[in-house]
Design a protein around this motif. Structure first.
Motif, short mmCIF file in Angstrom:
data_model
loop_
_atom_site.label_atom_id
_atom_site.label_comp_id
_atom_site.label_asym_id
_atom_site.label_seq_id
_atom_site.Cartn_x
_atom_site.Cartn_y
_atom_site.Cartn_z
N THR A 1 0.43 -17.98 -7.67
CA THR A 1 -0.19 -17.07 -6.70
C THR A 1 0.87 -16.31 -5.93
N GLU A 2 1.93 -17.00 -5.55
CA GLU A 2 3.01 -16.34 -4.83
C GLU A 2 3.66 -15.24 -5.67
N ILE A 3 3.88 -15.53 -6.96
CA ILE A 3 4.50 -14.55 -7.85
C ILE A 3 3.61 -13.33 -8.00
N TRP A 4 2.30 -13.58 -8.25
CA TRP A 4 1.38 -12.46 -8.43
C TRP A 4 1.24 -11.65 -7.14
N THR A 5 1.23 -12.32 -6.00
CA THR A 5 1.10 -11.60 -4.73
C THR A 5 2.33 -10.73 -4.48
N ASN A 6 3.52 -11.28 -4.74
CA ASN A 6 4.74 -10.48 -4.57
C ASN A 6 4.75 -9.28 -5.52
N ALA A 7 4.30 -9.51 -6.75
CA ALA A 7 4.25 -8.41 -7.71
C ALA A 7 3.27 -7.33 -7.27
N ALA A 8 2.10 -7.77 -6.73
CA ALA A 8 1.11 -6.78 -6.27
C ALA A 8 1.64 -5.98 -5.09
N ILE A 9 2.31 -6.67 -4.15
CA ILE A 9 2.86 -5.96 -2.99
C ILE A 9 3.96 -5.00 -3.42
N ALA A 10 4.82 -5.43 -4.34
CA ALA A 10 5.89 -4.56 -4.82
C ALA A 10 5.32 -3.33 -5.53
N THR A 11 4.28 -3.57 -6.36
CA THR A 11 3.65 -2.44 -7.07
C THR A 11 3.02 -1.47 -6.09
N ALA A 12 2.30 -2.00 -5.09
CA ALA A 12 1.68 -1.14 -4.09
C ALA A 12 2.73 -0.36 -3.30
N SER A 13 3.86 -0.99 -3.02
CA SER A 13 4.93 -0.31 -2.29
C SER A 13 5.52 0.83 -3.10
N VAL A 14 5.74 0.58 -4.39
CA VAL A 14 6.27 1.63 -5.27
C VAL A 14 5.30 2.81 -5.35
N VAL A 15 4.00 2.49 -5.52
CA VAL A 15 2.99 3.55 -5.58
C VAL A 15 2.96 4.34 -4.28
N ILE B 1 5.42 4.71 -2.08
CA ILE B 1 6.65 5.52 -1.96
C ILE B 1 6.57 6.76 -2.85
N LEU B 2 6.09 6.57 -4.10
CA LEU B 2 5.96 7.72 -4.99
C LEU B 2 4.97 8.75 -4.44
N GLY B 3 3.86 8.26 -3.88
CA GLY B 3 2.88 9.18 -3.29
C GLY B 3 3.46 9.93 -2.11
N LEU B 4 4.24 9.23 -1.28
CA LEU B 4 4.86 9.88 -0.13
C LEU B 4 5.89 10.91 -0.56
N VAL B 5 6.68 10.58 -1.60
CA VAL B 5 7.66 11.54 -2.11
C VAL B 5 6.98 12.78 -2.66
N ASN B 6 5.89 12.57 -3.43
CA ASN B 6 5.15 13.72 -3.97
C ASN B 6 4.55 14.57 -2.86
N PHE B 7 4.04 13.91 -1.81
CA PHE B 7 3.45 14.65 -0.70
C PHE B 7 4.50 15.50 0.01
N LEU B 8 5.67 14.90 0.26
CA LEU B 8 6.73 15.64 0.94
C LEU B 8 7.27 16.77 0.07
N SER B 9 7.36 16.53 -1.24
CA SER B 9 7.86 17.57 -2.14
C SER B 9 6.89 18.74 -2.23
N THR B 10 5.58 18.45 -2.07
CA THR B 10 4.59 19.52 -2.08
C THR B 10 4.62 20.33 -0.79
N ARG B 11 4.74 19.63 0.33
CA ARG B 11 4.76 20.32 1.61
C ARG B 11 6.09 20.99 1.89
#
Length: 585
Positions: free
Chosen positions: A74-88, A90-100
């Motif tokens: 459970t700890e491994i899957w939770t860390n993986a989910a948090i890391a994946t959500a963080s990457v998503v 960050i990518l969304g924020l970068v795309n938003f800033l690049s658009t604006r």
């Protein structure tokens, strides 16, 4: 007992499959929303269903598994989910800033993926909505990118649309489209053909020029003086056909002018150009130019060294002293032309040259000027040579010129000047807006028409006026502003100012056909004409450049040789590798 264990395992596996259905539905909903551009109702429903299923699975796992949160998996899957959500995230924020806040690095020649300063200013200053209609089915990526760059600068007033001639024949008939690939500009009731893009890409030069013409309104006229050895407008070496074409593309009507045949400059003149006159102007011609300037006109003088065009009386009135010596610049020059063709990178703080930065402009065999301060005239130097330059009196000493303190003049030198002067004009009286002003005007007109008017009527009028003032004072209204209003109403001829403008450059060859397209030479000429014609300031900038054609054209024989060379080298390399392997196997 076995059946109970079997059923429990079966349900457990079913819930696992249900969990995998949740992410699948969520991803499918997101994909459908992005592709279709609509999020309701189907994409949003799929996303919500997927989230609900993943939530049910999480609740089931928590309630049925002992120590679920304490397990390492459970700890491994939770860390993986948090890391994946963080990457998503960050990518969304970068795309938003690049658009604006887009940051574009354009490494192409002539900056073909970046709009020129003039294109940016023209689009940003659009006051009325403009739409580009492209009557072609296929969308070239380069054309779409160019149009999106325009639209990004002014989304409210710049739009574009591709039109299929077969699907929308009525729209093609409204624009009177003759063949597929035509591009039109539309602004209000005005429609202009830009170009046909069937066999070529959409040109930023042509599109910006047409947008500028829409903004200019009435077509201005530029007259080139002829009859004194000036450069011709024909397509010959030393002619100015390139300058004529560029002005016409900017929306000007270009005509020649002979002041011997007519004694005055036409009223519709936007600017008069005198390019390299080698003979003196007659006194009536000089007087016509002076009168035109006094009325708020614009004149461009391109004065070559060691020539006398008879313009000294005009230049003296504007405080300009000419120097017949040639400018020599050993620090900034180009191969092939030598030090007698200075390269200018220092420009004055003026609308003509504000956007030039440190870009080059070239002036072969150019003279310099001095400015004498004159009351009422604002003078601004435009072009400067380097500190190492000087004005050379003997051109025959070259190409190894040396500065002579006795006969030469030390730089930096001024090679061009822009001058302006306010001209007072009297306009017609605007109709008064208030009833009291109308009554005053009628009283004044009646007084002028009848000098024998009885004094009793005047006295009555004065008495009524005094009574009105007393009434206002009793009501608490101040009458202190009354004299100012009377002063404004009596001053019926409101004076407005208009500028007469003059630009003097020490060379005419820089605008000739051989050099007009080189460096910023054409921009110096066009910006000077635009400023003199007192058109909008957004036309005073570096114009866009056409992309260079880098197509390699080969004859059939050359193509066969190239293919043979390209194929022979790899085949020989593979053959050598095969022989080496065979010898060592």
């Amino acid at each position: 007992m076995k059946d109970r264990i079997y059923r429990r395992n079966f349900y457990h596996k079913s819930w696992q499959f249900l969990f995998w259905l949740g992410p699948v539905l969520s991803i499918a909903g997101l994909s459908a929303g992005f592709v279709a551009g609509e999020w309701f109702p189907l994409p949003a429903g799929m996303i919500i269903a997927g989230i609900v299923l993943m939530g049910l699975w999480l609740v089931y796992r928590t309630s049925t598994t002992q120590g679920f949160w304490a397990r390492r998996s459970t700890e491994i899957w939770t860390n993986a989910a948090i890391a994946t959500a963080s990457v998503v995230l960050i990518l969304g924020l970068v795309n938003f800033l690049s658009t604006r806040f887009p940051l574009i690095l354009d490494l192409t020649e002539n900056q073909q993926l970046t709009l020129s300063p003039q294109s940016k200013q023209v689009v940003e200053n659009l006051e009325k909505p403009v739409k580009v209609w492209l009557f072609i089915r296929d969308k070239r990526p380069a054309d779409v990118t160019l149009l999106e760059n325009y639209q990004r600068l002014n989304r409210s007033n710049f739009q574009f649309e591709y039109v299929d001639l077969q699907a929308q024949p009525g729209l093609a008939e409204r624009f009177q489209v003759k063949e597929p690939g035509e591009v039109y500009l539309e602004s209000g009731d005005r429609q202009q053909l830009v170009q046909n893009i069937t066999s070529q890409r959409l040109s930023e030069v042509k599109l910006t020029d047409q947008l500028a013409q829409l903004s200019m309104g009435e077509q201005p006229v530029a007259y080139f003086l002829q009859g004194h050895g000036e450069k011709p407008l024909e397509a010959v070496r030393g002619g100015m056909s390139e300058a004529k074409t560029a002005l016409e593309e900017k929306g000007y009507q270009v005509e020649t002018l002979n002041l011997v045949e007519r004694s005055e400059i036409p009223e519709n003149t936007a600017v008069v150009v005198i390019a390299g006159a080698t003979k003196k102007l007659f006194d009536p011609e000089l007087k016509a130019l002076e009168t035109y300037l006094q009325q708020g006109g614009g004149v461009l003088l391109l004065l070559d060294p060691q020539t006398d065009s008879g313009l000294k009386p005009l230049l003296d009135k504007w405080g300009i002293e000419t120097d017949d010596r040639f400018a020599i610049d050993p620090e900034r020059w180009t191969q092939g032309l030598g030090q007698a063709a200075p390269v200018v990178i220092d420009y004055g703080d003026h609308p003509i040259t504000n956007n030039f930065g440190e870009n080059f402009s070239l002036y072969p065999l150019v003279r310099s000027f001095d400015i004498q301060k004159t009351d009422g005239i604002e003078a601004m130097p435009l072009l400067f040579t380097s500190d190492a330059s000087w004005a050379e009196s003997n051109l025959e000493e070259g190409p190894d010129w040396k500065f002579d303190p006795g006969s030469d003049r030390k730089g930096p030198l001024v090679l061009g000047i822009a001058l302006s002067q306010e001209v007072k004009e009297i306009e017609a009286t605007s109709p008064p807006a208030k009833e009291s002003k109308r009554s005053e005007a009628s009283e004044e007109s009646s007084d002028s028409q009848s000098e024998d008017r009885p004094s009793e009527e005047k006295t009555a009028a004065e008495t009524s006026t005094e009574a009105e003032e007393e009434t206002k004072e009793e009501n608490g209204q101040s009458t202190e502003s009354k004299p100012e209003k009377k002063l404004e109403s009596s001053n019926k001829d409101e004076k407005t100012s208009k500028q007469s403008r003059l630009v003097v450059l020490g060379d005419s060859d820089f605008a000739a056909n051989t050099l007009f397209q080189n460096y910023l030479n054409g921009d110096v000429f066009l910006n000077s004409v635009n400023w003199l014609s007192q058109e909008d300031d957004f036309l005073l900038s570096i114009r866009p450049k056409e992309p260079s054609d880098r197509t390699l054209k080969l004859t059939p024989k050359q193509a066969r040789v190239l293919v043979t060379v390209v194929l022979t080298v790899p085949v020989m390399a593979f053959a050598a590798s095969g022989l080496l392997w065979w010898s060592r196997r």
